[in-house]
Design a protein around this motif. Structure first.
Motif, PDB file in Angstrom:
ATOM      1  N   MET A 186       0.893  -1.114  -0.128  1.00 14.36           N
ATOM      2  CA  MET A 186      -0.045   0.141  -0.025  1.00 14.36           C
ATOM      3  C   MET A 186       0.964   1.351  -0.035  1.00 14.36           C
ATOM      4  SD  MET A 186      -2.191   1.548   3.033  1.00 14.36           S
ATOM      5  CE  MET A 186      -2.355   3.272   3.367  1.00 14.36           C
ATOM      6  N   ALA A 187       0.781   2.066  -1.072  1.00 14.11           N
ATOM      7  CA  ALA A 187       1.531   3.313  -1.171  1.00 14.11           C
ATOM      8  C   ALA A 187       0.654   4.232  -0.043  1.00 14.11           C
ATOM      9  CB  ALA A 187       1.544   3.841  -2.533  1.00 14.11           C
ATOM     10  N   ILE A 188       1.084   5.057   0.457  1.00 15.21           N
ATOM     11  CA  ILE A 188       0.582   6.186   1.487  1.00 15.21           C
ATOM     12  C   ILE A 188       0.971   7.588   0.822  1.00 15.21           C
ATOM     13  CG2 ILE A 188       2.663   6.337   2.852  1.00 15.21           C
ATOM     14  CD1 ILE A 188       0.448   6.429   5.252  1.00 15.21           C
ATOM     15  N   SER A 189      -0.085   8.372   0.829  1.00 16.96           N
ATOM     16  CA  SER A 189       0.215   9.741   0.483  1.00 16.96           C
ATOM     17  C   SER A 189       0.681  10.844   1.159  1.00 16.96           C
ATOM     18  CB  SER A 189      -1.103  10.274  -0.349  1.00 16.96           C
ATOM     19  OG  SER A 189      -2.220  10.507   0.925  1.00 16.96           O
ATOM     20  N   ALA A 190       1.175  11.777   0.934  1.00 13.66           N
ATOM     21  CA  ALA A 190       1.431  12.775   1.883  1.00 13.66           C
ATOM     22  C   ALA A 190       0.523  13.416   2.606  1.00 13.66           C
ATOM     23  CB  ALA A 190       2.231  13.991   1.104  1.00 13.66           C
ATOM     24  N   ALA A 191      -0.743  13.502   2.242  1.00 14.13           N
ATOM     25  CA  ALA A 191      -1.797  13.875   3.076  1.00 14.13           C
ATOM     26  C   ALA A 191      -2.152  12.890   4.234  1.00 14.13           C
ATOM     27  CB  ALA A 191      -3.159  14.177   2.269  1.00 14.13           C
ATOM     28  N   GLU A 192      -2.340  11.655   3.645  1.00 14.17           N
ATOM     29  CA  GLU A 192      -2.423  10.551   4.653  1.00 14.17           C
ATOM     30  C   GLU A 192      -1.218  10.573   5.781  1.00 14.17           C
ATOM     31  OE1 GLU A 192      -4.586   6.787   2.399  1.00 14.17           O
ATOM     32  OE2 GLU A 192      -2.702   7.595   1.718  1.00 14.17           O
ATOM     33  N   LEU A 193      -0.160  10.682   5.474  1.00 14.15           N
ATOM     34  CA  LEU A 193       1.034  10.977   6.513  1.00 14.15           C
ATOM     35  C   LEU A 193       0.633  11.989   7.263  1.00 14.15           C
ATOM     36  CD1 LEU A 193       4.026   9.834   4.600  1.00 14.15           C
ATOM     37  CD2 LEU A 193       3.308   8.635   6.478  1.00 14.15           C
ATOM     38  N   GLN A 194       0.373  12.952   6.786  1.00 11.55           N
ATOM     39  CA  GLN A 194       0.188  14.364   7.675  1.00 11.55           C
ATOM     40  C   GLN A 194      -1.209  14.133   8.429  1.00 11.55           C
ATOM     41  OE1 GLN A 194       2.110  17.001   7.682  1.00 11.55           O
ATOM     42  NE2 GLN A 194       0.635  17.777   9.433  1.00 11.55           N
ATOM     43  N   ASN A 195      -2.281  13.566   8.179  1.00  6.12           N
ATOM     44  CA  ASN A 195      -3.289  13.138   9.016  1.00  6.12           C
ATOM     45  C   ASN A 195      -3.154  12.145  10.204  1.00  6.12           C
ATOM     46  OD1 ASN A 195      -6.070  13.192   9.789  1.00  6.12           O
ATOM     47  ND2 ASN A 195      -6.428  11.417   8.395  1.00  6.12           N
TER      48      ASN A 195
ATOM     49  N   LEU B 213      -2.370  -0.169   7.042  1.00  5.01           N
ATOM     50  CA  LEU B 213      -1.273   0.158   7.228  1.00  5.01           C
ATOM     51  C   LEU B 213      -0.961  -0.298   8.664  1.00  5.01           C
ATOM     52  CD1 LEU B 213       0.979   1.734   5.939  1.00  5.01           C
ATOM     53  CD2 LEU B 213      -0.003   3.982   7.539  1.00  5.01           C
ATOM     54  N   THR B 214       0.403  -0.967   8.550  1.00  5.63           N
ATOM     55  CA  THR B 214       0.640  -1.528  10.054  1.00  5.63           C
ATOM     56  C   THR B 214       1.547  -0.490  10.614  1.00  5.63           C
ATOM     57  OG1 THR B 214       1.446  -3.748   8.996  1.00  5.63           O
ATOM     58  CG2 THR B 214       2.568  -3.251  10.881  1.00  5.63           C
ATOM     59  N   ILE B 215       1.082  -0.104  12.050  1.00  8.67           N
ATOM     60  CA  ILE B 215       1.630   0.985  12.722  1.00  8.67           C
ATOM     61  C   ILE B 215       2.174   0.020  13.981  1.00  8.67           C
ATOM     62  CG2 ILE B 215       1.200   3.092  13.613  1.00  8.67           C
ATOM     63  CD1 ILE B 215      -1.309   3.264  12.079  1.00  8.67           C
ATOM     64  N   THR B 216       3.385   0.546  14.312  1.00 11.30           N
ATOM     65  CA  THR B 216       4.261   0.138  15.481  1.00 11.30           C
ATOM     66  C   THR B 216       4.848   1.305  16.175  1.00 11.30           C
ATOM     67  OG1 THR B 216       5.348  -1.759  16.363  1.00 11.30           O
ATOM     68  CG2 THR B 216       6.216  -0.599  14.304  1.00 11.30           C
ATOM     69  N   ARG B 217       5.261   0.958  17.314  1.00  9.16           N
ATOM     70  CA  ARG B 217       5.878   2.109  18.136  1.00  9.16           C
ATOM     71  C   ARG B 217       6.995   1.438  18.963  1.00  9.16           C
ATOM     72  NH1 ARG B 217       1.340   3.079  22.480  1.00  9.16           N
ATOM     73  NH2 ARG B 217       1.653   1.379  23.579  1.00  9.16           N
ATOM     74  N   CYS B 218       8.024   2.368  19.155  1.00  7.47           N
ATOM     75  CA  CYS B 218       9.282   1.857  19.889  1.00  7.47           C
ATOM     76  C   CYS B 218       9.858   3.120  20.580  1.00  7.47           C
ATOM     77  CB  CYS B 218      10.261   1.180  19.137  1.00  7.47           C
ATOM     78  SG  CYS B 218      11.246   2.225  18.003  1.00  7.47           S
ATOM     79  N   PRO B 219      10.506   3.106  21.544  1.00  7.31           N
ATOM     80  CA  PRO B 219      11.210   4.218  22.249  1.00  7.31           C
ATOM     81  C   PRO B 219      12.444   4.842  21.415  1.00  7.31           C
ATOM     82  CG  PRO B 219      11.673   2.405  23.544  1.00  7.31           C
ATOM     83  CD  PRO B 219      11.155   1.937  22.232  1.00  7.31           C
ATOM     84  N   SER B 220      12.598   6.296  20.814  1.00  4.47           N
ATOM     85  CA  SER B 220      13.060   6.847  19.947  1.00  4.47           C
ATOM     86  C   SER B 220      14.504   6.442  20.130  1.00  4.47           C
ATOM     87  CB  SER B 220      12.853   8.458  20.135  1.00  4.47           C
ATOM     88  OG  SER B 220      13.238   8.925  21.039  1.00  4.47           O
TER      89      SER B 220
ATOM     90  N   TRP C 261      11.975  -6.220   7.402  1.00  2.00           N
ATOM     91  CA  TRP C 261      11.502  -4.701   7.359  1.00  2.00           C
ATOM     92  C   TRP C 261      12.592  -3.885   7.102  1.00  2.00           C
ATOM     93  CZ3 TRP C 261       6.940  -3.194  11.230  1.00  2.00           C
ATOM     94  CH2 TRP C 261       5.971  -4.068  10.989  1.00  2.00           C
ATOM     95  N   ARG C 262      12.459  -2.925   6.444  1.00  3.50           N
ATOM     96  CA  ARG C 262      13.588  -1.961   6.373  1.00  3.50           C
ATOM     97  C   ARG C 262      13.029  -0.307   6.100  1.00  3.50           C
ATOM     98  NH1 ARG C 262      13.849  -4.591   0.944  1.00  3.50           N
ATOM     99  NH2 ARG C 262      12.863  -3.094  -0.460  1.00  3.50           N
ATOM    100  N   LEU C 263      13.759   0.437   6.919  1.00  6.46           N
ATOM    101  CA  LEU C 263      13.306   2.034   6.869  1.00  6.46           C
ATOM    102  C   LEU C 263      13.366   2.379   5.350  1.00  6.46           C
ATOM    103  CD1 LEU C 263      14.628   3.137  10.199  1.00  6.46           C
ATOM    104  CD2 LEU C 263      12.361   2.401   9.681  1.00  6.46           C
ATOM    105  N   THR C 264      12.489   3.438   5.004  1.00  6.80           N
ATOM    106  CA  THR C 264      12.800   4.027   3.710  1.00  6.80           C
ATOM    107  C   THR C 264      11.958   5.416   3.827  1.00  6.80           C
ATOM    108  OG1 THR C 264      11.954   3.722   1.430  1.00  6.80           O
ATOM    109  CG2 THR C 264      10.447   3.278   2.801  1.00  6.80           C
ATOM    110  N   ASN C 265      12.512   6.118   2.726  1.00  7.55           N
ATOM    111  CA  ASN C 265      11.890   7.531   2.716  1.00  7.55           C
ATOM    112  C   ASN C 265      10.875   7.447   1.325  1.00  7.55           C
ATOM    113  OD1 ASN C 265      12.849   8.958   4.800  1.00  7.55           O
ATOM    114  ND2 ASN C 265      14.541   9.089   3.811  1.00  7.55           N
ATOM    115  N   ASN C 266      10.736   6.299   0.612  1.00  5.69           N
ATOM    116  CA  ASN C 266       9.806   6.212  -0.539  1.00  5.69           C
ATOM    117  C   ASN C 266       8.292   5.959   0.030  1.00  5.69           C
ATOM    118  OD1 ASN C 266       8.660   5.659  -2.806  1.00  5.69           O
ATOM    119  ND2 ASN C 266      10.245   3.966  -3.583  1.00  5.69           N
ATOM    120  N   MET C 267       7.496   6.920  -0.244  1.00  4.46           N
ATOM    121  CA  MET C 267       6.083   6.680   0.334  1.00  4.46           C
ATOM    122  C   MET C 267       5.497   5.584  -0.738  1.00  4.46           C
ATOM    123  SD  MET C 267       4.590  10.476   1.329  1.00  4.46           S
ATOM    124  CE  MET C 267       5.140  11.521  -0.110  1.00  4.46           C
TER     125      MET C 267
END
Length: 90
Positions: A1-10, A36-43, A69-75
């Motif tokens: 699933m691609a995510i849009s800039a508007a969805e990320l902002q929301n 969208l899978t959403i997870t959290r961890c300490p910064s 899993w890998r971090l990306t900047n590609n929406m």
């Protein structure tokens, strides 16, 4: 699933509002972004630069299309987000 800039902002705005109100951020965000899978961890667990910084958490985009899993900047490749939570501010 691609995510849009508007969805990320929301997502970032809803998450920040939940944190400011003392609510469980995942309980607020997951129902609103079910695909969208959403997870959290300490910064402190994340050394990579975030996609977006915030008062309560830094937002990292995650590509889960491969085995690891890998971090990306590609929406367009984003299938999950990681909230790197800051310590609660007084």
């Amino acid at each position: 699933m691609a995510i849009s800039a508007a969805e990320l902002q929301n997502l970032a705005e809803l998450g920040s509002t939940a944190c400011a109100a003392g609510e469980d951020v995942l309980a607020v965000l997951r129902p609103r972004f079910p695909a969208l899978t959403i997870t959290r961890c300490p910064s402190s667990d994340v050394t990579e630069s975030p996609f977006q910084q915030g008062d309560y958490f830094d937002l990292h985009l995650v590509d889960t299309s491969e085995h690891c899993w890998r971090l990306t900047n590609n929406m367009a490749a984003t299938t999950a987000v990681l909230l790197a939570m800051h310590r609660r501010r007084s």
